[in-house]
Scaffold this active site. Structure first.
Site, mmCIF file in Angstrom:
data_model
loop_
_atom_site.group_PDB
_atom_site.id
_atom_site.type_symbol
_atom_site.label_atom_id
_atom_site.label_comp_id
_atom_site.label_asym_id
_atom_site.label_seq_id
_atom_site.Cartn_x
_atom_site.Cartn_y
_atom_site.Cartn_z
ATOM 1 N N SER A 46 0.871 -1.154 0.000
ATOM 2 C CA SER A 46 0.000 0.000 0.000
ATOM 3 C C SER A 46 0.916 1.213 0.000
ATOM 4 O O SER A 46 1.875 1.273 0.779
ATOM 5 C CB SER A 46 -0.898 -0.010 1.234
ATOM 6 O OG SER A 46 -1.840 1.040 1.133
ATOM 7 N N GLU A 47 0.655 2.187 -0.890
ATOM 8 C CA GLU A 47 1.644 3.241 -1.106
ATOM 9 C C GLU A 47 1.803 4.173 0.087
ATOM 10 O O GLU A 47 2.750 4.952 0.143
ATOM 11 C CB GLU A 47 1.365 4.042 -2.379
ATOM 12 C CG GLU A 47 0.077 4.856 -2.368
ATOM 13 C CD GLU A 47 -1.087 4.101 -2.975
ATOM 14 O OE1 GLU A 47 -1.125 2.856 -2.879
ATOM 15 O OE2 GLU A 47 -1.969 4.768 -3.541
ATOM 16 N N ASN A 48 0.897 4.084 1.062
ATOM 17 C CA ASN A 48 1.111 4.881 2.274
ATOM 18 C C ASN A 48 2.143 4.250 3.205
ATOM 19 O O ASN A 48 2.438 4.814 4.249
ATOM 20 C CB ASN A 48 -0.210 5.147 3.014
ATOM 21 C CG ASN A 48 -0.971 3.890 3.332
ATOM 22 O OD1 ASN A 48 -0.930 2.923 2.581
ATOM 23 N ND2 ASN A 48 -1.664 3.893 4.452
#
Lengths: 224, 217, 224, 217
Positions: free
Chosen positions: A45-47
């Site tokens: 997840s890019e976070n």
């Protein structure tokens, strides 16, 4: 099976063992539910996490553990967390094997538009431009048409997300592979004829001699 | 051993019109106490550099609703309809930056680099007005470094020398922002004695942090 | 007191409370021994640590804890370790308040040469170019002359380490401050006359009306 | 759960003439077992990208002495007189790169950036032949990204999914190199069960590591 599930099941067949995959918000998120048994896929997840799992039971949410949409997730054993610079170094640096994203339009050059509709509210590109530019393989999961208009178009009328040619489009009607020579019709949805796909598509499609029906599970592991 | 300040003292350090980097990703990992104090003192004309403007009532969303923000440099505003309304009403300027480019521009600002050469955004609206540099025959966008007057951080642990750790996806932009502002103000979930955080666990050395909020009462 | 200790003591008076300081290998390392009491100075070693202390007692060395020269060190309470990218982000990004480095030559433009003698063995610049370019304040600690030749020269004959003008030179004879208008003679070593400094210096020095003797301790905290 | 390989198997993966990034700083944090195996198999013509060539008998110094290295891209060779002799004798090419620029070039190679814009080296021999780019009126050297065929890493802990941690100043170049090679091979002081390393302590996610040396016997 609704068309969203059908699309997600077909996309899941693109997953490879030991690969790192980023799923966009919305329809692409469903793909995680249909990972073929036996495959070990790491979801990013890019976070800032690799190796996250499904939403936890009520009361066990952690305010510091969410996906890119802000929804609660869990961490699988062996998960790794990191900051945004590292997260996009992974994405831009070619370490992400595949990303699955929603789409507004795909054109004959294989370009994707999925972040902006001029004249409407402007949500912003978030991580989409980096994902489309950097992932080794970009798969677009979307409905074939919206409000009666084909989303597979001759030429984008919406602003592109990247100049890069994406790798595969999976819709409720077909699987299409953008190639240097144009859009190749690879598969049709169960019960959908080639003629029906062509009629619903603004872009010119290259139609090979045989266009098989879309598989929804691996032949060795039938649909549960 | 260094002394903490209150949230109100932190807010008083930040003048109207200041530029702020604020950690957080859709509100996760944002310094809520400093934000509340900025709202309470009625800050005006702020430029906010952040991943997004969160949601109404959460994190940066509170600053937007209270009319503190004149300009936002963010990767998306899709989670906050109030930001969208204010942008359309001309009450707030919004500059959109691809998320990875935003992280890297902030990192460049903190690392003394002249800019970022990225393939992201080439051939899109994000490339407008920006130089394209060829390296070994491949084109890259030249994106400028970003710095701010203040960085407002959310940490998990801090010690009394202001060394910081972060937790899971609450990490996000906080560590890069800690490097890229003239004045760095952090709030932490927990404050521990010096020596309790092992050297390898420190993500932001205390020497980079100017102020730490004292424990909440 | 030998001249190396004298130079180190004088340089130590340049340290400021709560500053981050990098000391080069050799003479500059000695500066850490003379931190004025009451000052809290954080020392960085460019191989990846802030807050290190003196060499540990024999048998307590840690193979994973060394300075940039490979010598064993200790970690003070509150130390932080990090990788090389972060270490030089600190140096290049202006987070380092001061670096103290050895020198081969300093010229009238305030440029430093300290990494290469053409025709001799080539050690390499290591971190010196980044330190001189990035530190807020660059102090050079060196002997005034080597083999009878002045190291304070009109114009570098050795390759420069950086185009940047350094901030202060402390030698066994003098303290010199490079300024836009030239090299200002700020102090002379104990017992050394202005004439003796000028005679030992190839470069032109700007000599103010009064050139005080170099202090070796802060007036409020006399030399131990 | 992934299976480890022996040091000899690791060395067999690396062909003569390969380019290798090798972690370590004057030998601290270098993968000694992989290095020993490369020496044992008589590797030839290697290009080594590293901070330095350590000392004779230590780390990369062993590769240099054994004649495995044709070319070194390093920030200094001051600690290894054997490297200096081989360079002067024309047996080994040495390319010197400022240490911070080396770290950043490797990071750019791993992060998909087109290069590094740094003020370091301007006006020095390090600038020769390199483009100078102006950003907002300030000049910066454009330095090219670095990648290698292999990265050889020294970690403190690894789990069976090959997640890695590093220890103190043995960290140095290892984490950036883990991102910048086609094949990443790590050796760890300790191998622990999956789940033992907390997500926030992982510095190199296992997905980046292709091979891990099994425990030493």
């Amino acid at each position: 099976m609704d068309t969203r599930e059908m699309i997600a099941r077909r996309v899941a067949l693109e997953l490879r063992d030991r690969s790192l995959v980023n799923l966009g918000i919305g329809l692409p998120t469903l793909v995680a539910r249909f990972v073929p048994p036996g495959l070990r896929v790491a979801f990013q997840s890019e976070n800032g996490i690799i190796g996250f799992g499904a939403r936890p039971p009520e009361g066990m949410e952690d305010p510091n553990l969410t996906d890119a949409g802000g929804g609660f997730i869990t961490a699988d054993p062996g998960a790794a967390s990191f900051d945004s610079a590292m997260s996009f170094a992974l994405i831009r640096g070619g370490h992400l094997d595949m990303t699955v994203l929603g789409g507004l339009q795909v054109d004959e050059a294989g370009r994707l538009a999925n972040w902006l509709v001029p004249g409407k509210l402007v949500p912003g590109m978030g991580g989409a431009m980096d994902l489309v530019t950097g992932a080794r393989r970009v798969v677009v999961a979307m409905q074939h048409a919206a409000r009666g208009e084909s989303k597979i178009v001759r030429r984008l009328t919406l602003p592109p997300t990247s100049a890069r040619r994406i790798d595969l489009v999976v819709t409720d009607l077909a699987v299409i592979e953008p190639r240097p020579e144009g859009l190749l019709l690879r598969e049709r949805a169960p019960g959908v004829t080639v003629e029906a796909v062509l009629a619903a598509t603004e872009a010119t499609l290259i139609v090979p001699g045989e266009v098989p029906e879309m598989p929804l599970a691996r032949p060795d592991r039938p649909l549960a | 051993m260094r002394k903490g300040i209150t949230a109100a003292e932190a807010a008083a350090l930040i003048p109207d019109g200041a530029s702020l980097m604020i950690g957080g990703f859709v509100g996760v990992g944002s310094p809520e106490r400093i934000i509340d104090a900025l709202v309470a003192r009625g800050a005006r004309g702020l430029t906010v550099i952040a991943n997004d403007t969160a949601r109404p009532g959460i994190g940066i969303g509170k600053l937007v609703e209270a009319g503190c923000v004149a300009r936002a440099i963010v990767s998306h505003i899709g989670t906050n309809p109030v930001t969208q309304q204010k942008m359309l009403a001309g009450e707030m300027a919004v500059e959109l930056v691809p998320q990875g480019t935003l992280a890297e521009r902030i990192r460049a600002g903190g690392a003394g680099l002249g800019g970022v050469l990225t393939p992201t955004g080439l051939g899109t609206l994000a490339a407008e007005g920006k130089p394209v540099i060829e390296v070994d025959g491949r084109p890259f966008l030249l994106e400028r470094p970003l710095r701010a007057g203040f960085a407002l951080l959310h940490a998990q642990e801090a010690d009394h020398e202001f060394n910081l750790t972060y937790r899971l996806t609450a990490t996000n932009f906080n560590p890069v922002m800690a490097m890229a502002a003239d004045c760095v103000i952090a709030e932490a979930v927990e404050i521990v004695p010096v020596g309790v955080i092992p050297p390898d666990a420190v993500r932001t050395p205390g020497i980079l942090v100017h102020h730490l909020l004292e424990r909440a009462h």
